[in-house]
Scaffold this motif. Structure first.
Motif, PDB file in Angstrom:
ATOM      1  N   GLY A   1      50.486  53.322  38.567  1.00  0.00           N
ATOM      2  CA  GLY A   1      51.850  52.860  38.871  1.00  0.00           C
ATOM      3  C   GLY A   1      52.026  51.388  38.533  1.00  0.00           C
ATOM      4  O   GLY A   1      53.034  50.984  37.942  1.00  0.00           O
ATOM      5  N   VAL A   2      51.021  50.577  38.873  1.00  0.00           N
ATOM      6  CA  VAL A   2      51.102  49.135  38.590  1.00  0.00           C
ATOM      7  C   VAL A   2      51.046  48.894  37.076  1.00  0.00           C
ATOM      8  O   VAL A   2      51.820  48.104  36.533  1.00  0.00           O
ATOM      9  CB  VAL A   2      49.972  48.355  39.308  1.00  0.00           C
ATOM     10  N   ALA A   3      50.146  49.627  36.398  1.00  0.00           N
ATOM     11  CA  ALA A   3      50.001  49.443  34.945  1.00  0.00           C
ATOM     12  C   ALA A   3      51.322  49.732  34.233  1.00  0.00           C
ATOM     13  O   ALA A   3      51.663  49.089  33.236  1.00  0.00           O
ATOM     14  CB  ALA A   3      48.892  50.332  34.410  1.00  0.00           C
TER      15      ALA A   3
ATOM     16  N   ALA B   1      46.017  47.621  30.342  1.00  0.00           N
ATOM     17  CA  ALA B   1      47.462  47.563  30.048  1.00  0.00           C
ATOM     18  C   ALA B   1      47.891  46.165  29.618  1.00  0.00           C
ATOM     19  O   ALA B   1      48.872  46.014  28.889  1.00  0.00           O
ATOM     20  CB  ALA B   1      48.271  48.019  31.261  1.00  0.00           C
ATOM     21  N   ILE B   2      47.164  45.138  30.080  1.00  0.00           N
ATOM     22  CA  ILE B   2      47.618  43.786  29.729  1.00  0.00           C
ATOM     23  C   ILE B   2      46.691  43.070  28.736  1.00  0.00           C
ATOM     24  O   ILE B   2      46.896  41.901  28.434  1.00  0.00           O
ATOM     25  CB  ILE B   2      47.882  42.902  30.971  1.00  0.00           C
ATOM     26  N   LEU B   3      45.704  43.810  28.216  1.00  0.00           N
ATOM     27  CA  LEU B   3      44.749  43.174  27.298  1.00  0.00           C
ATOM     28  C   LEU B   3      45.433  42.669  26.015  1.00  0.00           C
ATOM     29  O   LEU B   3      45.302  41.499  25.637  1.00  0.00           O
ATOM     30  CB  LEU B   3      43.633  44.182  26.970  1.00  0.00           C
TER      31      LEU B   3
ATOM     32  N   SER C   1      35.231  43.959  34.238  1.00  0.00           N
ATOM     33  CA  SER C   1      35.406  42.533  33.945  1.00  0.00           C
ATOM     34  C   SER C   1      35.214  41.641  35.167  1.00  0.00           C
ATOM     35  O   SER C   1      36.116  40.894  35.536  1.00  0.00           O
ATOM     36  CB  SER C   1      36.803  42.277  33.376  1.00  0.00           C
ATOM     37  N   PRO C   2      34.060  41.716  35.824  1.00  0.00           N
ATOM     38  CA  PRO C   2      33.859  40.844  36.993  1.00  0.00           C
ATOM     39  C   PRO C   2      33.805  39.367  36.605  1.00  0.00           C
ATOM     40  O   PRO C   2      33.538  39.051  35.438  1.00  0.00           O
ATOM     41  CB  PRO C   2      32.511  41.313  37.540  1.00  0.00           C
ATOM     42  N   LEU C   3      34.075  38.540  37.598  1.00  0.00           N
ATOM     43  CA  LEU C   3      34.019  37.089  37.371  1.00  0.00           C
ATOM     44  C   LEU C   3      32.570  36.654  37.165  1.00  0.00           C
ATOM     45  O   LEU C   3      31.746  36.788  38.076  1.00  0.00           O
ATOM     46  CB  LEU C   3      34.607  36.373  38.594  1.00  0.00           C
ATOM     47  N   LYS C   4      32.271  36.163  35.979  1.00  0.00           N
ATOM     48  CA  LYS C   4      30.917  35.627  35.695  1.00  0.00           C
ATOM     49  C   LYS C   4      31.011  34.773  34.437  1.00  0.00           C
ATOM     50  O   LYS C   4      31.914  34.987  33.608  1.00  0.00           O
ATOM     51  CB  LYS C   4      29.890  36.753  35.525  1.00  0.00           C
TER      52      LYS C   4
ATOM     53  N   HIS D   1      41.624  47.487  38.962  1.00  0.00           N
ATOM     54  CA  HIS D   1      41.813  48.763  38.248  1.00  0.00           C
ATOM     55  C   HIS D   1      41.666  48.556  36.738  1.00  0.00           C
ATOM     56  O   HIS D   1      42.393  47.739  36.151  1.00  0.00           O
ATOM     57  CB  HIS D   1      43.228  49.311  38.481  1.00  0.00           C
ATOM     58  N   SER D   2      40.790  49.353  36.111  1.00  0.00           N
ATOM     59  CA  SER D   2      40.614  49.183  34.664  1.00  0.00           C
ATOM     60  C   SER D   2      41.908  49.514  33.927  1.00  0.00           C
ATOM     61  O   SER D   2      42.223  48.901  32.900  1.00  0.00           O
ATOM     62  CB  SER D   2      39.473  50.046  34.147  1.00  0.00           C
ATOM     63  N   VAL D   3      42.703  50.469  34.455  1.00  0.00           N
ATOM     64  CA  VAL D   3      43.935  50.855  33.769  1.00  0.00           C
ATOM     65  C   VAL D   3      44.929  49.669  33.739  1.00  0.00           C
ATOM     66  O   VAL D   3      45.667  49.495  32.760  1.00  0.00           O
ATOM     67  CB  VAL D   3      44.548  52.128  34.438  1.00  0.00           C
TER      68      VAL D   3
END
Ligand code: DC
Length: 232
Positions: A58-60, A113-115, A192-195, A107-109
């Motif tokens: 829904g957010v994507a 969606a914004i990549l 995509s964790p923060l690192k 969420h990966s979706v």
């Protein structure tokens, strides 16, 4: 096609990314991408549409045909964010919007969606990209990758000052808790964790002023891009 160069600046909330990116983009006259603002905008739209942050699909679906522009603010003020021409900065800078952004960003979706949208900010003469996964995922071929960190207490102090200056009322202990929770979520998520990216220049800003951090990064940029030394 020759791609414009990219400088990525990643790190947790309050590490000084926003200030540093603002200064670099103004100095070089490059475009700026505040990727956290895109997640925050999705959080704002989800709230307006009554879509829970747990609903990744829904957010994507909200991430289409959005016109977002960034305007450099005065001094070290956070960048101004325009959504379809409206300044949404005051709403999206609220701490609850940051927490909601962190939840939906897991969420990966949503991330997928914004990549492409994030990559579309790479335009001449260059891009300074601020976020959590700019160097690891979105711009893996960036010419320069910087990762900022600072101890949690210092970061909470900076956020507190920033929010207070904006007249946003928040209690310090709650802010510490909210930042710690957000850090954990951003670091532990599967996608995509923060690192720090491989090859990133890691800078601890805990006991350092903004001028000092900017001077260090500017010197690296001058060397890497063959620019004449900046006048002081
Ligand atoms: O940088 P910020 O505080 O405006 O980011 C808000 C949230 O958005 C952050 O807690 C996690 C998410 N985010 C992300 O997952 N990836 C990014 N590149 C930027 C932000």
């Amino acid at each position: 096609m020759i791609k414009s160069p990219v400088i990525t600046v990643d790190g947790p909330s309050g590490s000084g990314k926003g200030t540093l990116c603002n200064r670099i983009s103004r100095w070089l006259n490059w475009n700026l991408l505040d990727s956290g603002a895109l997640y925050r905008i999705l959080a704002l739209l989800a709230q307006r549409e009554n879509i829970p942050v747990s609903d990744g699909v829904g957010v994507a679906a909200l991430a289409h045909d959005l016109d977002v522009q960034f305007r450099s603010a005065e001094g070290d003020e956070p960048v101004i964010v325009l959504l379809n021409g409206d300044d949404v900065s005051p709403q999206i800078r609220q701490e609850d919007c940051g927490s909601a952004a962190s939840s939906l960003a897991a969420h990966s979706v949503v991330r997928e969606a914004i990549l492409g949208w994030q990559r579309s900010f790479q335009r001449p003469p260059g891009l300074v990209a601020d976020g959590r996964d700019m160097g690891t995922v979105v711009f893996p071929n960036a010419e320069l990758k910087v990762f900022l960190l600072a101890n949690p207490h210092e970061r909470a102090k900076r956020r507190y000052k920033q929010l207070n200056a904006k007249g946003i009322n928040v209690k310090f202990p709650q802010l510490v808790g909210s930042i710690a929770e957000r850090d954990e979520r951003d670091k532990q998520r599967i996608h995509s964790p923060l690192k720090p990216a491989d090859g990133a220049v890691v800078i601890d800003t805990s006991d350092r002023g903004r001028d000092d951090v900017f001077a260090q990064v500017a010197a690296i940029i001058e060397k890497r891009f063959g620019l004449p030394a900046m006048r002081t």
